[in-house]
Design an enzyme around this catalytic site. Sequence first.
Site, PDB file in Angstrom:
ATOM      1  CE  LYS A  74      -3.939   1.951   2.717  1.00 34.36           C
ATOM      2  NZ  LYS A  74      -4.909   1.683   3.950  1.00 34.36           N
ATOM      3  CB  SER A 149      -8.199   3.464   2.792  1.00 34.62           C
ATOM      4  OG  SER A 149      -7.160   2.807   3.816  1.00 34.62           O
ATOM      5  CB  SER A 173      -8.280   0.653   5.608  1.00 32.96           C
ATOM      6  OG  SER A 173      -8.990   1.686   5.537  1.00 32.96           O
TER       7      SER A 173
HETATM    8  N1  GLN Z   1     -13.011   4.090   6.235  1.00 32.83           N
HETATM    9  C1  GLN Z   1     -12.557   4.289   7.310  1.00 32.83           C
HETATM   10  C2  GLN Z   1     -12.356   5.726   7.099  1.00 32.83           C
HETATM   11  O1  GLN Z   1     -12.467   6.268   6.176  1.00 32.83           O
HETATM   12  C3  GLN Z   1     -11.372   3.534   7.689  1.00 32.83           C
HETATM   13  C4  GLN Z   1     -10.117   3.891   6.845  1.00 32.83           C
HETATM   14  C5  GLN Z   1      -8.995   3.029   7.303  1.00 32.83           C
HETATM   15  O2  GLN Z   1      -9.125   2.224   7.922  1.00 32.83           O
HETATM   16  N2  GLN Z   1      -7.744   3.526   6.819  1.00 32.83           N
HETATM   17  O3  GLN Z   1     -11.616   6.457   8.230  1.00 32.83           O
END
Ligand code: GLN
Length: 487
Positions: A74, A149, A173
């Site tokens: 990532k 994400s 995420s």
């Molecule tokens: N979807 C969640 C957010 O927008 C989690 C994102 C993540 O785990 N990086 O914060």
Amino acid sequence: MSISEWRKKLVLGEVSSLELVEEYLLRIKSVDQKLNSFLFVNEEKAKARAKQIDEERSAGKSLPPLAGIPIAIKDNLCTKGIKTTCSSNMLSNFVSPYESTVTQRLWDAGALLVGKTNLDEFAMGSSTETSAFGTTLNPWDIERVPGGSSGGSAAAVAAGLCVASLGSDTGGSIRQPASFCGVVGLKPTYGRVSRWGLVAFASSLDQVGPFARSVADAADVLQVIAGNDTKDSTCLDLPVPNFAGSFEKPIRGLKVGLIKECFDQEGLDQEVKKSVLRAAHQLEELGVELIEVSCPRFNDGIATYYVIAPSEASANLARYDGVKYGSRSEEEDNLVAMTSSTRAMSFGQEVQRRILIGTYALSAGYFDAYYKKAQQVRTLICRDFENAFKKVDVLLTPTSPTTAFKAGAHENNPLSMYLSDLLTIPANLAGLPAISLPCGFDHSELPIGLQLIGNVLEEERLLQVAHQYEQISNVMKNRPKGDFIPG
Ligand code: GLN
């Protein structure tokens, strides 16, 4: 093929590391134009390392645990000499002067880091749509998002563009995109894996973890990246167990808790619910006892998270001021104007929204009402889990209330997007390890994810239950054929 199957072939010399990585690089070239899961393909370095490994093998040296295995990263993990963009215009040209601990450990273990994958900008989002460099598409159906994400890392594994990948999980995420893409995704216990070199989003919640095509592969990658790191003071100084050590031990007699509040959700898709409950009953056939437990504060997770995470983010992202890193607006001639113009120009809408919410919640007049209150509720959520783990060994829920949604489905409605993480966020707030693995498909032939949550540091048991479920359920053996899903 799994990591251990490739390893056997590599050790026997039936395939060379170079051949293997070339095959994957070729597939990335032919398929990824459509999916956009990679932001950068690390062809040269991956091939050079592959050659080195092949030479070591020829010289009779024993191969390190992930020798020759193509892995994607990532793009919020720092990689020396290669751009780390966080899918943001703010860092579009940022080249890290150092290597993150986890990627260093992968290189040292012989893995071939084939590229950097797309994400929601600074890992804020649930669909990869907030990336400044275009959305990643879901390999099962390219009209849909891969989740987020870490959508790029999930899609790349699902489409067979790498054997495994790394993501980061602040509120879901890793698990939510794993669920949307029909792969395994694991968020370790907070502190199990070093965060050094992971670009900070919300430091008390962030944790790096693997995506893979099987529980065993996820365990193999975790084995390499886990363990103490003196460069991260929140990293736990504890021995690393053999994560696959209990795979073959019977799970008969273990107690699996179904969190009542998760299954009563209004927004829970009925097909998802049915599939996850079927998985629970399959576990019952292996002799586990199913117990309904209540975590009364579970549903307060979202509200709590969306105060704590933006607060931490607003502090962490203060460093992008046009002076120390990345982009700078050339339009202004004094520091304050330059800083605000840089930030307005280079951060996307979602990131700006989080910074505003976080700054507001932390401001002197509102700190007690919002930030402090959220921390108090966080403690109550932790207590709910503590009580639940007095009665059961592992908790079971759906990973996400729905299967992959269409691109644009939550456009202009951040709140409805946030609900996507309803079931994953509580494990982050409590620092618990949790895994998502495929348990079925809906009527559109989209994968459904099952989430298992373990007690602190109990990855071994979590992986044991997940592995045994995977073995009896055989979900992926009879998978439908998605747009880019290898047969
Ligand atoms: N979807 C969640 C957010 O927008 C989690 C994102 C993540 O785990 N990086 O914060």
